[in-house]
Each structure stands twice: as C-alpha cells, then as structure tokens.
Design an enzyme around this catalytic site. Structure first.
Site, mmCIF file in Angstrom:
data_model
loop_
_atom_site.group_PDB
_atom_site.id
_atom_site.type_symbol
_atom_site.label_atom_id
_atom_site.label_comp_id
_atom_site.label_asym_id
_atom_site.label_seq_id
_atom_site.Cartn_x
_atom_site.Cartn_y
_atom_site.Cartn_z
ATOM 1 N N GLU A 193 -16.691 16.079 20.168
ATOM 2 C CA GLU A 193 -17.534 16.737 21.033
ATOM 3 C C GLU A 193 -18.485 17.924 21.819
ATOM 4 O OE1 GLU A 193 -13.823 16.661 20.462
ATOM 5 O OE2 GLU A 193 -13.600 18.248 21.943
ATOM 6 N N CYS A 234 -8.350 14.903 16.972
ATOM 7 C CA CYS A 234 -7.509 16.743 16.900
ATOM 8 C C CYS A 234 -5.950 15.647 16.636
ATOM 9 C CB CYS A 234 -8.620 17.554 17.492
ATOM 10 S SG CYS A 234 -7.246 19.090 17.164
ATOM 11 N N HIS A 247 -13.888 18.670 16.032
ATOM 12 C CA HIS A 247 -13.910 18.138 17.924
ATOM 13 C C HIS A 247 -15.699 17.641 17.170
ATOM 14 C CE1 HIS A 247 -10.367 19.295 19.687
ATOM 15 N NE2 HIS A 247 -10.044 20.429 18.883
#
Ligand code: MN
Length: 254
Positions: free
Chosen positions: A217, A113, A215
């Site tokens: 994660e 990001c 993202h």
C-alpha cells in the site's frame, strides 16, 4: 439472499487498535487508497464482538493490515521488552474473523505485515519476537519509528506471487521487527529477505490467500505492487460474480 449491488467489490479492512484519549479506531489512509485505486470499495471493520459469518457475508474480500504486535501468548511465545502495541481486542477480532474466513474459503484474503503474522498465528505458527536479537547478518527490516526502510526480497519463481508480481526480485517497503519463525499449517513460504527472513506466504489450498511482510500500500507507484493489489481486488470481484451467478440460477430454478 445475495445483495443486488453492482460495481466495486466491498473490501473489508480491519482497523488498528484503539488509540488516544477518545479510543479512536483508525487506519492509515494508504490502505484505503490502495484498495480504492485497485478498484475496490474499502470498508473499515472495527473490532466488535460480531459473529464472523455476519461480517464475511457482507464483504467480498478481506485485508488484514499492519499495526502493533500480537500478544505472545497467542503463539506460545514469551514476553519481550520490545513487544509493543498489543491489543487483546484487535487480536481477538482479527483471529476470529480470519479463522472463519479460512474455513469458508470463499473470500480472497490479503494479509499485510502484521496481517501476515496473524495469518501465521491462526494456522498454529510462531513468530520471532524481535528480529535484531537474531544477531549480525540480519537485514534492517525497520530503521525508524516513523518511515519504512527498503530491502531486497527474492520471490520463489514457481509461486503464484511471482506470477502476479511479474518478477522475482523486488525492493520492498519494510516496517517490522517481528517475523515468521515456525510456519503455520497449510502455508508455503514464497519470498525471503537476504537474511532468510520469510517475507511472503501463500495458503496451499485456499483459492486466494497471500501474506506479505512488506507494505504494497506504500508502493503504489511501483508496477509489481500495483499488480498485486489489482490481482487481489479482481479476485474479490470474481468471487462476488460467482455468488451472484448462483443467486440468479437459484432464482431461475424457483
Ligand atoms: Mn522485511
């Protein structure tokens, strides 16, 4: 002198900017969990005025996570009233560290990001200051202040990223209002949203340098994103093994 530690590779993750009355330096836990679950030992790196080589010597790979916007003067951009969360301290630390990491090329880099945007800026690229300004037809890349939105992304079939993900069509967790405009030198765009916004890049000559605008994660329950995180951490393990092999042969030669 190589370290004697075994086991998990140490993965540096730069922290977010200072916040709150006590200047807290933090990181969303998902980054820590993602690195740990992928087999790495997460090490949070706060912005300090360190010699970048001293930091890089002690880690086996580097994650640049999300966060606030980069100061527009870093990419010859103009002020914009939607730019938020700028931290001169964080910009300086990440840009200095990443520039050094790109120059020495021995530490795998995963830029997420804001991290992808820092990578682009370090390499001389520019950013769209605020995607909704591009008008109709722009995909919603950030719906709310608190939760990511989802949108489809197409990945270049001949890219390393596609090989790692094992697919060329993914639905990503998106939480950004800026994006790459002019591509930085040495970067190749390898994924796009339906509106043409660049969603991922690879460095053309660095052994492992991938940037994603989404993202992973937050998508650890999805096999493709888990493969990306694992491939990164495995590359960090491999580069550490290489360092240890060199140390052993240097010791044997003495
Ligand atoms: Mn997006």
């Amino acid at each position: 002198m190589a370290s004697a530690r075994n086991g998990r590779p140490w993965i540096g993750i730069t922290s977010y900017a200072r916040t709150g009355r006590r200047d807290s330096l933090g990181l969303p836990g998902a980054y820590v969990d993602a690195v740990w679950e992928a087999g790495g030992l997460p090490v949070i790196l706060p912005p300090v005025d360190a010699e970048p080589g001293d930091v890089l010597e002690r880690i086996d790979g580097l994650v640049l996570p999300g966060g606030g916007d980069i100061a527009p003067q870093r990419y010859r951009g103009k002020p914009h009233d939607k730019i938020y969360g700028v931290s001169e301290e964080r910009d300086h630390f990440e840009i200095t560290l990443l520039r050094a990491a790109l120059a020495r090329r021995d530490k795998p880099l995963l830029c997420i990001c804001r991290g992808l945007q820092v990578l682009n800026v370090v390499l001389g690229g520019t950013l769209h200051p605020h995607l909704p300004d591009l008008g109709e037809g722009i995909v919603s890349h950030r719906d709310s202040e608190s939760a990511p939105t989802r949108h489809p992304v197409s990945v270049e079939p001949a890219s390393r990223l596609a090989a790692i993900l094992g697919t060329t069509e993914i639905l990503v967790a998106s939480f950004h209002h800026q994006a790459i405009d002019g591509l930085g030198e040495g970067l190749r765009a390898v994924a796009w949203a339906r509106d043409g916004v660049i969603e991922a890049v690879e460095h053309e000559s660095h052994p492992f340098c991938i940037g994603v605008q989404w993202h992973p994660e937050l998508q650890r329950d999805e096999p493709a994103e888990r493969r990306l995180l694992r491939a990164f951490v495995e590359s960090c393990s491999d580069s550490r093994e290489g360092v240890r092999r060199e140390a052993r042969s240097a010791a044997a030669a003495r």
